[in-house]
Design a protein around this motif. Sequence first.
Motif, PDB file in Angstrom:
ATOM      1  N   ASP A 387      27.903  40.665  42.129  1.00 53.84           N
ATOM      2  CA  ASP A 387      28.984  41.620  42.351  1.00 53.84           C
ATOM      3  C   ASP A 387      29.779  41.919  41.089  1.00 53.84           C
ATOM      4  O   ASP A 387      30.878  42.454  41.158  1.00 53.84           O
ATOM      5  CB  ASP A 387      29.932  41.089  43.433  1.00 53.84           C
ATOM      6  CG  ASP A 387      30.457  39.692  43.123  1.00 53.84           C
ATOM      7  OD1 ASP A 387      30.297  39.219  41.972  1.00 53.84           O
ATOM      8  OD2 ASP A 387      31.029  39.060  44.029  1.00 53.84           O
ATOM      9  N   LYS A 411      27.856  33.705  49.116  1.00 53.58           N
ATOM     10  CA  LYS A 411      27.313  35.062  49.108  1.00 53.58           C
ATOM     11  C   LYS A 411      25.894  35.060  48.572  1.00 53.58           C
ATOM     12  O   LYS A 411      25.595  34.387  47.572  1.00 53.58           O
ATOM     13  CB  LYS A 411      28.202  35.966  48.251  1.00 53.58           C
ATOM     14  CG  LYS A 411      27.893  37.436  48.370  1.00 53.58           C
ATOM     15  CD  LYS A 411      28.958  38.273  47.668  1.00 53.58           C
ATOM     16  CE  LYS A 411      28.756  39.749  47.918  1.00 53.58           C
ATOM     17  NZ  LYS A 411      29.805  40.567  47.262  1.00 53.58           N
ATOM     18  N   GLU A 510      27.013  42.677  52.825  1.00 56.23           N
ATOM     19  CA  GLU A 510      27.292  43.072  51.448  1.00 56.23           C
ATOM     20  C   GLU A 510      28.808  42.989  51.284  1.00 56.23           C
ATOM     21  O   GLU A 510      29.492  42.423  52.141  1.00 56.23           O
ATOM     22  CB  GLU A 510      26.755  44.476  51.201  1.00 56.23           C
ATOM     23  CG  GLU A 510      26.496  44.769  49.735  1.00 56.23           C
ATOM     24  CD  GLU A 510      27.140  46.068  49.285  1.00 56.23           C
ATOM     25  OE1 GLU A 510      26.937  46.433  48.130  1.00 56.23           O
ATOM     26  OE2 GLU A 510      27.846  46.691  50.075  1.00 56.23           O
ATOM     27  N   SER A 511      29.381  43.525  50.229  1.00 58.24           N
ATOM     28  CA  SER A 511      30.825  43.372  50.022  1.00 58.24           C
ATOM     29  C   SER A 511      31.653  44.084  51.082  1.00 58.24           C
ATOM     30  O   SER A 511      32.782  43.678  51.381  1.00 58.24           O
ATOM     31  CB  SER A 511      31.212  43.869  48.623  1.00 58.24           C
ATOM     32  OG  SER A 511      30.772  45.192  48.426  1.00 58.24           O
ATOM     33  N   THR A 562      37.153  46.221  54.453  1.00 57.46           N
ATOM     34  CA  THR A 562      37.458  46.919  53.202  1.00 57.46           C
ATOM     35  C   THR A 562      37.732  48.378  53.516  1.00 57.46           C
ATOM     36  O   THR A 562      37.642  48.810  54.672  1.00 57.46           O
ATOM     37  CB  THR A 562      36.282  46.831  52.203  1.00 57.46           C
ATOM     38  OG1 THR A 562      35.207  47.660  52.672  1.00 57.46           O
ATOM     39  CG2 THR A 562      35.791  45.387  52.043  1.00 57.46           C
TER      40      THR A 562
END
Length: 575
Positions: A387, A411, A510-511, A562
């Motif tokens: 990342d 992660k 994922e993020s 997010t």
Amino acid sequence: MHSRMRALTAAALLAGAVTVLPAAPAQAAGSVVKVTGSQGNWQLSVNGSPYLVKGVTWGPSPADAARLLPDVKSLGANTVRTWGTDASSRPLFDAAANNGIKVVAGFWLQPGGGPGSGGCTNYVTDTGYKNTMLVEFSRWVETYRDHPAVLMWNVGNESVLGLQNCYSGTELENQRNAYTTFVNDVAKAIHRIDANHPVTSTDAWVGAWTYYKRNSPDLDLYSVNSYKEVCGVRQAWEQGGYTKPYLITETGPAGEWEVPNDANGVPLEPGDKAKADGYTGAWNCVAGHRGVALGATVFHYGTEYDFGGHWFNLTPAGERRHMYYAVKRAYGGNTAGDNLPPTVAVPSVADPGAVPAGKEVTVQAPATDPEGDPLAYEVLWGGKYVDGGGLVSAPSTHLGNGTLKVTAPAKTGVWKLYVKAKDGRGNVGVEQRSVRVVPPPVAGTDVARGRPTTASTYQNDGYGGCPCAPQLATDGRDDTRWATTWADQQWLQVDLGSVKQLRHAQLVWESAYGKAYTVKVSDDGQNWRTAYATSSGDGGIDDFDIAASGRYVRLELTQRGTGYGYSLFHFGVHA
């Protein structure tokens, strides 16, 4: 700057022309630096004495110069190179002069830093930018021209190469010619203000010298950053028919862009010994081109503790590495009484291609110390290839003989594993390898794998490697993903083909993760039963047991973690 000079500059700016600054009043220079000699037999001189640049690039704050430059001097170095010069530079200049060190004082121009760097200036049409830079650089030349630390002025860094990130084809050629013409305008302006110090310009590619040769006749010497290929610079200079000497302004071991990929698909970083040998070999090639190569400033003297700082840095966090002592030997520093760093083996793990996320892993990295000093170990994880993250020290237990226990990152992706051995005397040995962190194994069969998968939405453009269709969450791979539009209410549904008794689910985010979501099951795709729900998801990997049966499994997402959509590498349902 003198009032008359400001008036002329303002008039030129209003006229839309590149400013040509007048000569400044003659003043006594702190030192007189010249490039003297003839074709193939040049030398740099300071106040009439020969001067071979034995330098390092300077990374710390100028405020730390008084504390750190004595150490630079102990390397046998006589020069530091910077990338920018302004009001904050004075402490560095002052400390350099106090330690008998000279400065290659840099000026930054867009798009500095080579390919991938930001700031695309149009050197054909943007007269305003060029005038602003010309005035700014001239101001600092006038400010520091009489400072005894100044060795030379260096205009720009890797911009001829970097312009390929902004332009292509004929326009790229036009921009490169315009850029190097502007560099020449800056060189002329500097010479008008300061006749006692040479002017150079750095690029990352010897091919840039063709443009300087054509458009920058007022440069006193050329400069280039070259790592793995530094020993080929001599041949490039000879074949190019150049009539000016050069300086190597960055060099060292092979860089990330010059090495093959390892088994995990990321650049294979050299080890400590190979890096030390890289500095030694680079200096030998520079010193071997006598009469043309005027020396080098090797990359890098700094306290940076990031990925790049560990690939190149002689002194990350102030700790001296094997490369530090290689440079010291090359430059002829006093090595009597030196206490040398430990040597660490490349870390090994049971399966570097499949390290379970969030689980304890055993690392073997035995180390030895030349003086027999007791050693302390540190383990770090680097997330650059996951990342873009930096290095994070991880709690570890040393079981003896370089056997360490540490918890893997939560992660998934390819991480860099660093092991450091410290001797308590300011020295450190560093070795590293990549490991692929994967979801922890789950007992039973993933009955969702490869089954028909649908979703409320999916990202269908080229951004971030998409299209990111729903079936990519159930394809059994951890490097493909389902990604949604940017809205809270979304769903993903899998048809298992028949009713299955389910016991576990695994989500690999994922993020862009889900903070609140529900897992539901159905026998007919119409009537749904809740098998699991959470409102406190935090991304990474979600592993949880379920006790339910059904043919259809539906992931209902109700709150994003997010500002983006949801992005899911893997949705596994285990029977």
